[in-house]
Enzyme design. Structure first.
Site, PDB file in Angstrom:
ATOM      1  CG  ASP A   2      65.530  47.760  15.378  1.00 42.44           C
ATOM      2  OD1 ASP A   2      65.404  48.837  16.003  1.00 42.44           O
ATOM      3  OD2 ASP A   2      64.680  46.856  15.412  1.00 42.44           O
ATOM      4  CG  ASP A  38      63.912  52.647  17.428  1.00 40.92           C
ATOM      5  OD1 ASP A  38      63.228  52.751  16.396  1.00 40.92           O
ATOM      6  OD2 ASP A  38      63.594  51.921  18.394  1.00 40.92           O
ATOM      7  CD  GLU A  39      62.469  50.364  12.538  1.00 38.66           C
ATOM      8  OE1 GLU A  39      62.790  49.408  11.800  1.00 38.66           O
ATOM      9  OE2 GLU A  39      61.422  50.385  13.206  1.00 38.66           O
TER      10      GLU A  39
END
Length: 364
Positions: free
Chosen positions: A18, A116-117
């Site tokens: 993350d 974003d992860e």
């Protein structure tokens, strides 16, 4: 009597990565003068008449109580000295692709959860490492040295626990949950920290006396299933460290949705609800055409400033009728903090959770 088989695969090595305050961190990296300052990714409310919603913010801004999905005006009230940046999604997408290229050095078994992860299955990997912790550290090192960004990593034997672990220590944290530690770790965890438990579900769980994972571990799974449907059974499994969903490199289609973009902005809630009825009818037609039903309804709303809100709701029953889908979508709309002054340029309704019907039958 219903039976609930507890099959737990602890053989996998899963990493959840993350990126830390991703959008804000990219802006700080590209403009070092912002380092150590409260940065908010949203249009400046002083220039928009108080309109706008926070996409994300730096950890310095979070110290003032600012968080994503908060109105920009409220963020300004909490921290007038905050630096507001409209954001550059094209730039963030480019950096996200660079991060993914780093992942590919270690495994091709990558499931992007968002920009974003991502989840990585490193049970078998390209460098022949036995330790998932070693790979997680290498990824953190590569991202920091090459991209000037930090990320938090969670390592465990399934996706749910890896996600929980990555949230445990931020920013730039690394947390490992071993199979023999999972029950104790989850027992202490508040139910609101369980990935997938939304704000609407938390008070319902609290009302029934479920405040921690330990409370759920001691629950009757049949009772949970009767109160929450298949979601209750999934909660019981997660509280016991069981989540056998595999990392999927290429996600198969698991949803049916429709979106509409409006040249003339929508402002009035009644107009928005009327449009949701029209969109729900289209979604229903598509579901019936493919002979699908789902129990998860997702509402997407994009304001005139391109800020996008997405919220989902889990239903007890599988739905495919236009009336049921529209009712659920309208309920979700009523639950969001709608800013009528901004105007809506896009609405979308999606139905997913197609495996629920089969799962329900399997328990009978």
């Amino acid at each position: 009597m219903l039976t609930f088989p507890l099959i737990n695969d602890t053989s996998r090595k899963i990493i959840h990565i993350d990126m830390d305050a991703f959008f804000a961190s990219v802006e700080v990296r590209d403009n070092p003068s912002l380092k150590g300052k409260p940065v908010v990714i949203a249009r400046n409310p002083l220039q928009t008449g108080g309109r706008g919603v926070v996409s994300t913010c730096s950890y310095e801004a979070r110290a003032f109580g600012i968080h994503s999905a908060m109105s920009a005006k409220e963020a300004y009230d909490l921290c007038p000295q905050a630096i507001f940046i409209s954001g550059n999604y094209e730039k963030y997408t480019k950096v996200s692709k660079q991060v993914r290229e780093i992942f590919k050095r270690y495994t091709d078994n990558i499931e992007a959860a968002s920009i974003d992860e991502a989840y990585l299955d490193v049970t078998e990997n390209k460098i022949g490492a036995q330790s998932a912790i070693k790979i997680a550290k290498l990824i953190q090192h590569d991202i920091f040295v090459e991209l000037g960004l930090t990320c938090s990593a969670g390592v465990s034997y399934n996706k749910f626990l890896a996600k929980i672990a990555s949230d445990y220590e931020k920013p730039h944290g690394l947390t490992l949950i071993m199979p023999d530690e999972a029950l104790e770790f989850l027992a202490k965890l508040p139910v609101e920290k369980f990935h997938g438990v939304g704000k609407a579900t938390v008070p319902k769980l609290h009302a029934l006396g479920f405040f921690t994972g330990g409370d759920l571990q001691k629950a009757d799974p049949v009772d949970l299933a009767e109160k929450f449907g298949i979601y209750g059974w999934e909660l019981f499994q997660k509280a016991n460290g069981i989540h056998n969903s595999k990392v999927k490199n290429h996600r198969e289609r698991k949803s049916v949705g429709k979106e509409r973009t409006y040249g003339k902005l929508l402002y009035l809630p009644d107009d928005i609800k009327a449009e949701l009825i029209k969109i729900s009818k289209q979604v229903s037609e598509s579901l019936k055409r493919h002979q699908l039903k789902g129990n998860i309804i997702i509402l997407k709303l994009r304001y005139s400033d391109f800020t996008t809100l997405t919220k989902r709701k889990s239903m007890v029953e599988n739905l495919d009728s236009p009336e049921d889908i529209a009712e659920a979508a309208q309920q979700i709309f009523e639950e969001i903090d709608y800013d009528e002054s901004l105007g809506v340029r896009l609405l979308g309704v999606t139905v997913s959770g197609f495996g629920v019907q089969k799962a329900t039958l399997d328990m009978q």
